[in-house]
Scaffold this active site. Structure first.
Site, PDB file in Angstrom:
ATOM      1  N   TYR A  18       0.755  -1.233   0.016  1.00 27.42           N
ATOM      2  CA  TYR A  18      -0.054   0.146   0.106  1.00 27.42           C
ATOM      3  C   TYR A  18       0.858   1.312  -0.197  1.00 27.42           C
ATOM      4  O   TYR A  18       0.689   2.055  -0.683  1.00 27.42           O
ATOM      5  CB  TYR A  18      -1.020   0.059   1.095  1.00 27.42           C
ATOM      6  CG  TYR A  18      -1.980   1.186   1.107  1.00 27.42           C
ATOM      7  CD1 TYR A  18      -3.204   1.018   0.587  1.00 27.42           C
ATOM      8  CD2 TYR A  18      -1.616   2.357   1.871  1.00 27.42           C
ATOM      9  CE1 TYR A  18      -3.898   2.126   0.587  1.00 27.42           C
ATOM     10  CE2 TYR A  18      -2.466   3.372   1.945  1.00 27.42           C
ATOM     11  CZ  TYR A  18      -3.796   3.255   1.337  1.00 27.42           C
ATOM     12  OH  TYR A  18      -4.746   4.174   1.334  1.00 27.42           O
ATOM     13  N   HIS A  22       1.876   4.232  -3.194  1.00 25.45           N
ATOM     14  CA  HIS A  22       1.296   5.527  -2.986  1.00 25.45           C
ATOM     15  C   HIS A  22       2.847   6.332  -3.117  1.00 25.45           C
ATOM     16  O   HIS A  22       2.737   7.376  -3.518  1.00 25.45           O
ATOM     17  CB  HIS A  22       0.788   5.856  -1.659  1.00 25.45           C
ATOM     18  CG  HIS A  22      -0.777   5.736  -1.883  1.00 25.45           C
ATOM     19  ND1 HIS A  22      -1.274   4.377  -1.588  1.00 25.45           N
ATOM     20  CD2 HIS A  22      -1.764   6.492  -1.651  1.00 25.45           C
ATOM     21  CE1 HIS A  22      -2.551   4.424  -1.497  1.00 25.45           C
ATOM     22  NE2 HIS A  22      -3.120   5.877  -1.963  1.00 25.45           N
ATOM     23  N   TYR A  41      -2.820  16.451   0.933  1.00 22.90           N
ATOM     24  CA  TYR A  41      -3.573  15.051   1.094  1.00 22.90           C
ATOM     25  C   TYR A  41      -2.506  14.324   1.671  1.00 22.90           C
ATOM     26  O   TYR A  41      -1.242  14.136   1.418  1.00 22.90           O
ATOM     27  CB  TYR A  41      -3.963  14.484  -0.370  1.00 22.90           C
ATOM     28  CG  TYR A  41      -4.663  13.326  -0.408  1.00 22.90           C
ATOM     29  CD1 TYR A  41      -5.185  12.552   0.604  1.00 22.90           C
ATOM     30  CD2 TYR A  41      -5.182  12.982  -1.788  1.00 22.90           C
ATOM     31  CE1 TYR A  41      -6.067  11.524   0.601  1.00 22.90           C
ATOM     32  CE2 TYR A  41      -6.079  11.653  -1.723  1.00 22.90           C
ATOM     33  CZ  TYR A  41      -6.514  11.022  -0.582  1.00 22.90           C
ATOM     34  OH  TYR A  41      -7.094  10.174  -0.583  1.00 22.90           O
ATOM     35  N   TRP A  76      -7.523   3.556 -10.802  1.00 21.71           N
ATOM     36  CA  TRP A  76      -6.671   3.436  -9.316  1.00 21.71           C
ATOM     37  C   TRP A  76      -7.550   2.435  -8.578  1.00 21.71           C
ATOM     38  O   TRP A  76      -6.573   1.639  -7.705  1.00 21.71           O
ATOM     39  CB  TRP A  76      -6.510   4.847  -8.799  1.00 21.71           C
ATOM     40  CG  TRP A  76      -5.871   4.661  -7.608  1.00 21.71           C
ATOM     41  CD1 TRP A  76      -6.090   4.947  -6.252  1.00 21.71           C
ATOM     42  CD2 TRP A  76      -4.354   4.875  -7.388  1.00 21.71           C
ATOM     43  NE1 TRP A  76      -5.212   4.872  -5.556  1.00 21.71           N
ATOM     44  CE2 TRP A  76      -4.177   4.746  -6.090  1.00 21.71           C
ATOM     45  CE3 TRP A  76      -3.246   4.685  -8.150  1.00 21.71           C
ATOM     46  CZ2 TRP A  76      -2.744   4.555  -5.514  1.00 21.71           C
ATOM     47  CZ3 TRP A  76      -1.822   4.414  -7.873  1.00 21.71           C
ATOM     48  CH2 TRP A  76      -1.672   4.619  -6.287  1.00 21.71           C
ATOM     49  N   TRP A  77      -8.710   2.610  -8.693  1.00 15.68           N
ATOM     50  CA  TRP A  77      -9.416   1.652  -7.467  1.00 15.68           C
ATOM     51  C   TRP A  77      -9.383   0.174  -7.754  1.00 15.68           C
ATOM     52  O   TRP A  77      -9.092  -0.695  -6.868  1.00 15.68           O
ATOM     53  CB  TRP A  77     -11.061   2.152  -7.473  1.00 15.68           C
ATOM     54  CG  TRP A  77     -11.336   3.319  -6.953  1.00 15.68           C
ATOM     55  CD1 TRP A  77     -10.461   4.108  -6.078  1.00 15.68           C
ATOM     56  CD2 TRP A  77     -12.456   3.930  -7.153  1.00 15.68           C
ATOM     57  NE1 TRP A  77     -11.446   5.364  -5.753  1.00 15.68           N
ATOM     58  CE2 TRP A  77     -12.569   5.079  -6.538  1.00 15.68           C
ATOM     59  CE3 TRP A  77     -14.021   3.650  -7.981  1.00 15.68           C
ATOM     60  CZ2 TRP A  77     -13.876   6.002  -6.365  1.00 15.68           C
ATOM     61  CZ3 TRP A  77     -14.755   4.541  -7.713  1.00 15.68           C
ATOM     62  CH2 TRP A  77     -14.865   5.492  -7.075  1.00 15.68           C
TER      63      TRP A  77
END
Length: 104
Positions: A18, A22, A41, A76-77
């Site tokens: 993860y 990112h 963000y 992306w999902w």
């Protein structure tokens, strides 16, 4: 500027992947978020539970709501789906948090 926060969940055995994904955020994903008024963000991980806390600034709520409709966001999902709890459309299961305190 609108401050938004939410919680999601990453699978415990996927923490490193993860973070890696990112760290290597696709430039077109970053561009799309910025074009939709997203800034500042951050995502934080509570390692004991896999809970993710996401925080961002949004310039315009109506513009931000269009993020999920973009092709790059949906791509992306799909890319992130194996790593975290998701809905049937591959979007992360996300619960928006209500702000109860802010110190400027």
């Amino acid at each position: 500027m609108i401050r938004k926060a939410s919680v999601m969940k990453v699978y415990k055995d996927q923490y490193a992947e993860y973070k890696k994904r990112h760290d290597e955020l696709w430039p077109e994903m970053e561009d799309m978020l910025k074009a939709h008024g997203v800034s500042e963000y951050s995502i934080f991980l509570l390692e004991e539970t896999g809970q993710l806390f996401a925080y961002m600034h949004v310039a315009d709520e109506a513009l931000y709501q269009k993020v999920s409709q973009t092709e790059i966001c949906q791509k992306w999902w799909v890319y992130m789906e194996p790593l975290m709890e998701t809905n049937v459309d591959n979007s992360p299961i996300s619960k928006e948090l209500k702000e109860v305190f802010y110190l400027a």
